[in-house]
Design a protein around this motif. Structure first.
Motif, mmCIF file in Angstrom:
data_model
loop_
_atom_site.group_PDB
_atom_site.id
_atom_site.type_symbol
_atom_site.label_atom_id
_atom_site.label_comp_id
_atom_site.label_asym_id
_atom_site.label_seq_id
_atom_site.Cartn_x
_atom_site.Cartn_y
_atom_site.Cartn_z
ATOM 1 N N VAL A 1 11.345 -2.478 10.232
ATOM 2 C CA VAL A 1 11.919 -2.419 8.894
ATOM 3 C C VAL A 1 10.771 -2.290 7.901
ATOM 4 O O VAL A 1 9.857 -3.122 7.892
ATOM 5 C CB VAL A 1 12.760 -3.674 8.584
ATOM 6 N N ALA A 2 10.788 -1.246 7.091
ATOM 7 C CA ALA A 2 9.679 -0.967 6.181
ATOM 8 C C ALA A 2 9.861 -1.674 4.848
ATOM 9 O O ALA A 2 10.926 -1.611 4.246
ATOM 10 C CB ALA A 2 9.563 0.536 5.954
ATOM 11 N N TYR A 3 8.814 -2.350 4.388
ATOM 12 C CA TYR A 3 8.799 -2.967 3.066
ATOM 13 C C TYR A 3 7.698 -2.326 2.237
ATOM 14 O O TYR A 3 6.947 -1.480 2.714
ATOM 15 C CB TYR A 3 8.586 -4.480 3.175
ATOM 16 N N PHE A 4 7.569 -2.764 0.985
ATOM 17 C CA PHE A 4 6.561 -2.174 0.108
ATOM 18 C C PHE A 4 5.182 -2.807 0.323
ATOM 19 O O PHE A 4 5.060 -3.971 0.689
ATOM 20 C CB PHE A 4 6.970 -2.325 -1.351
ATOM 21 N N THR A 5 4.180 -2.002 0.064
ATOM 22 C CA THR A 5 2.788 -2.441 0.094
ATOM 23 C C THR A 5 2.290 -2.479 -1.347
ATOM 24 O O THR A 5 2.563 -1.571 -2.122
ATOM 25 C CB THR A 5 1.947 -1.452 0.917
ATOM 26 N N GLN A 6 1.564 -3.528 -1.716
ATOM 27 C CA GLN A 6 1.157 -3.656 -3.112
ATOM 28 C C GLN A 6 -0.132 -4.469 -3.265
ATOM 29 O O GLN A 6 -0.531 -5.195 -2.353
ATOM 30 C CB GLN A 6 2.270 -4.315 -3.927
ATOM 31 N N LEU A 7 -0.759 -4.319 -4.417
ATOM 32 C CA LEU A 7 -1.911 -5.135 -4.792
ATOM 33 C C LEU A 7 -1.414 -6.424 -5.442
ATOM 34 O O LEU A 7 -0.341 -6.452 -6.059
ATOM 35 C CB LEU A 7 -2.795 -4.370 -5.780
ATOM 36 N N ASN A 8 -2.211 -7.483 -5.310
ATOM 37 C CA ASN A 8 -1.843 -8.721 -6.010
ATOM 38 C C ASN A 8 -2.170 -8.592 -7.507
ATOM 39 O O ASN A 8 -2.710 -7.572 -7.954
ATOM 40 C CB ASN A 8 -2.547 -9.928 -5.379
ATOM 41 N N GLU A 9 -1.833 -9.643 -8.285
ATOM 42 C CA GLU A 9 -2.020 -9.559 -9.730
ATOM 43 C C GLU A 9 -3.481 -9.377 -10.120
ATOM 44 O O GLU A 9 -3.802 -8.699 -11.109
ATOM 45 C CB GLU A 9 -1.449 -10.809 -10.397
ATOM 46 N N ARG A 10 -4.380 -9.988 -9.361
ATOM 47 C CA ARG A 10 -5.816 -9.850 -9.674
ATOM 48 C C ARG A 10 -6.393 -8.536 -9.147
ATOM 49 O O ARG A 10 -7.535 -8.196 -9.414
ATOM 50 C CB ARG A 10 -6.591 -11.034 -9.060
ATOM 51 N N ARG A 11 -5.592 -7.851 -8.352
ATOM 52 C CA ARG A 11 -5.974 -6.567 -7.779
ATOM 53 C C ARG A 11 -7.212 -6.664 -6.895
ATOM 54 O O ARG A 11 -8.033 -5.733 -6.842
ATOM 55 C CB ARG A 11 -6.180 -5.504 -8.868
ATOM 56 N N ALA B 1 -8.213 3.923 9.867
ATOM 57 C CA ALA B 1 -9.253 3.620 8.878
ATOM 58 C C ALA B 1 -9.199 4.565 7.679
ATOM 59 O O ALA B 1 -9.437 4.151 6.535
ATOM 60 C CB ALA B 1 -10.632 3.686 9.544
ATOM 61 N N GLU B 2 -8.869 5.831 7.919
ATOM 62 C CA GLU B 2 -8.803 6.789 6.808
ATOM 63 C C GLU B 2 -7.706 6.401 5.820
ATOM 64 O O GLU B 2 -7.902 6.454 4.602
ATOM 65 C CB GLU B 2 -8.553 8.194 7.355
ATOM 66 N N THR B 3 -6.555 5.999 6.345
ATOM 67 C CA THR B 3 -5.458 5.581 5.467
ATOM 68 C C THR B 3 -5.841 4.327 4.690
ATOM 69 O O THR B 3 -5.566 4.210 3.494
ATOM 70 C CB THR B 3 -4.183 5.330 6.285
ATOM 71 N N MET B 4 -6.472 3.364 5.376
ATOM 72 C CA MET B 4 -6.909 2.150 4.691
ATOM 73 C C MET B 4 -7.898 2.476 3.580
ATOM 74 O O MET B 4 -7.882 1.877 2.501
ATOM 75 C CB MET B 4 -7.560 1.182 5.684
ATOM 76 N N VAL C 1 -6.095 1.735 -1.553
ATOM 77 C CA VAL C 1 -6.259 1.088 -2.859
ATOM 78 C C VAL C 1 -5.994 2.087 -3.987
ATOM 79 O O VAL C 1 -5.283 1.780 -4.963
ATOM 80 C CB VAL C 1 -7.663 0.473 -2.995
ATOM 81 N N GLU C 2 -6.551 3.286 -3.871
ATOM 82 C CA GLU C 2 -6.343 4.289 -4.908
ATOM 83 C C GLU C 2 -4.868 4.639 -5.045
ATOM 84 O O GLU C 2 -4.343 4.806 -6.155
ATOM 85 C CB GLU C 2 -7.157 5.550 -4.590
ATOM 86 N N ARG C 3 -4.165 4.736 -3.951
ATOM 87 C CA ARG C 3 -2.737 5.046 -3.991
ATOM 88 C C ARG C 3 -1.953 3.895 -4.614
ATOM 89 O O ARG C 3 -0.995 4.114 -5.358
ATOM 90 C CB ARG C 3 -2.220 5.336 -2.586
ATOM 91 N N LEU C 4 -2.352 2.666 -4.293
ATOM 92 C CA LEU C 4 -1.640 1.509 -4.822
ATOM 93 C C LEU C 4 -1.850 1.341 -6.323
ATOM 94 O O LEU C 4 -0.984 0.817 -7.027
ATOM 95 C CB LEU C 4 -2.075 0.242 -4.089
ATOM 96 N N LEU C 5 -3.003 1.775 -6.822
ATOM 97 C CA LEU C 5 -3.243 1.700 -8.259
ATOM 98 C C LEU C 5 -2.276 2.593 -9.021
ATOM 99 O O LEU C 5 -1.932 2.326 -10.168
ATOM 100 C CB LEU C 5 -4.691 2.100 -8.581
ATOM 101 N N ALA C 6 -1.819 3.645 -8.356
ATOM 102 C CA ALA C 6 -0.897 4.577 -9.006
ATOM 103 C C ALA C 6 0.557 4.117 -8.886
ATOM 104 O O ALA C 6 1.344 4.264 -9.809
ATOM 105 C CB ALA C 6 -1.054 5.972 -8.407
ATOM 106 N N ALA C 7 0.928 3.550 -7.740
ATOM 107 C CA ALA C 7 2.324 3.131 -7.511
ATOM 108 C C ALA C 7 2.406 2.333 -6.236
ATOM 109 O O ALA C 7 1.479 2.316 -5.422
ATOM 110 C CB ALA C 7 3.224 4.360 -7.425
ATOM 111 N N ARG C 8 3.551 1.680 -6.045
ATOM 112 C CA ARG C 8 3.796 0.994 -4.780
ATOM 113 C C ARG C 8 3.935 2.032 -3.669
ATOM 114 O O ARG C 8 4.391 3.146 -3.884
ATOM 115 C CB ARG C 8 5.071 0.155 -4.858
#
Length: 336
Positions: free
Chosen positions: A185-195, A308-311, A315-322
């Motif tokens: 089951v897929a959930y969202f990936t996100q940065l925390n508040e402090r990023r 590793a490439e996706t990892m 971060v750059e992708r998460l800065l733009a959106a979930r």
């Protein structure tokens, strides 16, 4: 059946490229794979008798064995004086129409009829010529007889042999087993508040596709390198009253159903949520190796990972959106 299902799903996703890759790798006819040329001509109102007989024998032979994949539009034959099998594409003239004829014939070509066979067609270029694949599951309802030959067939090597009903009845007389398969089951990936940290989460579910209740459903996991990061992985059992979680000092965990907890045929249980929290600077690959099973059921092994490439780009992708988990994970089981 797992290999046949894997090949069928590759054809579903990648189409002609997957078929050409299959032939380039010289995947031979086997216990789970059969190639056939079509005899049905353009405009025929129904399947040619040769195609009906091939379908009928495949339904019986694969269903009475461990399931298999029938692909029309490929000619397979042994080299003269050799053991090597040569395969060549011989596309079905009207692939989409041929698929419709096959789907219409399925219910009448075996006794009892198999209701869970799957059919797809693949076009050669812009079409209409192409290829038709039929995924035939193992029978859970007893011996399957081919209508066209009025015989019971069994897949042996690369052919469909004839087997007396008594022999097959003895084979099917064994106690039926649960069939446990995983889903994610897929959930969202996100940065925390402090990023400064990434939160990646998904869930593992177990489904029972057999004909009997499954008891002592279990899931074990090995987390490898993630164990080096303290508290990087949080495992949450969804149904704490039904499943126990055991986790020690080694990089893994085990979930086992409590006594008296059973998974019904056709049922699905979400076993656990897994939340991975990593520093935003983390750039290495991650991987979970799972084993899922139940009492009297063969275990299923699968993996979930991020390369590793996706990892590195995460971060750059998460800065733009979930980002949905199913966009980043590599796995060999279905994502929901």
């Amino acid at each position: 059946m797992e290999r046949a299902r894997e090949l069928f799903e590759r054809l579903e996703i990648d189409g002609l490229a997957a078929l050409e890759r299959l032939l380039a790798e010289e995947e031979p006819e086997s216990l789970f794979l059969d190639y056939k040329r079509s005899a049905t001509l353009e405009g025929d109102p129904g399947l040619h008798r040769n195609d009906r007989e091939n379908l009928s024998k495949a339904l019986s032979g694969f269903a009475n064995s461990e399931g298999g994949l029938l692909i029309w539009g490929v000619d397979a034959r042994r080299e003269a004086g050799g053991q090597r099998e040569v395969t060549n594409k011989v596309p079905v003239p009207q692939a989409a129409a041929f698929r419709t004829l096959v789907e219409g014939a399925l219910s009448g070509e075996s006794i009892p009829a198999l209701s869970n066979a799957r059919v797809l067609h693949i076009l050669e270029g812009a079409g209409p010529a192409g290829y038709v694949a039929v995924l035939i599951p193992q029978s859970l309802i007893g011996p399957i007889r081919a209508t066209r030959t009025d015989k019971y067939h069994l897949r042996s090597g690369s052919s469909f042999g004839i087997v007396p009903h008594g022999v097959l009845a003895g084979m099917f007389g064994r106690s039926p087993q649960p069939i446990i398969q995983p889903n994610l089951v897929a959930y969202f990936t996100q940065l925390n508040e402090r990023r400064d940290a990434i939160s990646i989460s998904f869930a593992v579910a177990a489904g029972n596709f057999g004909a009997v209740l499954a008891s002592k459903v279990f899931l074990s996991a090995w987390m490898g390198d993630l164990a080096r990061l303290e508290r990087a992985v949080d495992v949450q059992v969804v149904h704490a009253g039904a499943y126990d979680l055991r986790r020690g000092g080694l990089p893994g965990f085990t979930i086992v159903a409590k006594d008296g907890v059973e998974l019904a045929p056709g049922g699905i249980d979400e076993l656990c949520n897994i939340v991975v929290t990593l520093p935003a600077t983390y750039r290495q690959s991650i991987r979970f190796d799972f084993t899922l099973g139940a009492r009297d059921a063969p275990p299923v092994r699968f993996y979930v990972g991020i390369n590793a490439e996706t990892m590195n780009n995460l971060v750059e992708r998460l800065l733009a959106a979930r980002v949905r988990t199913d966009e980043i994970w590599e796995t060999d089981v279905p994502l929901m």
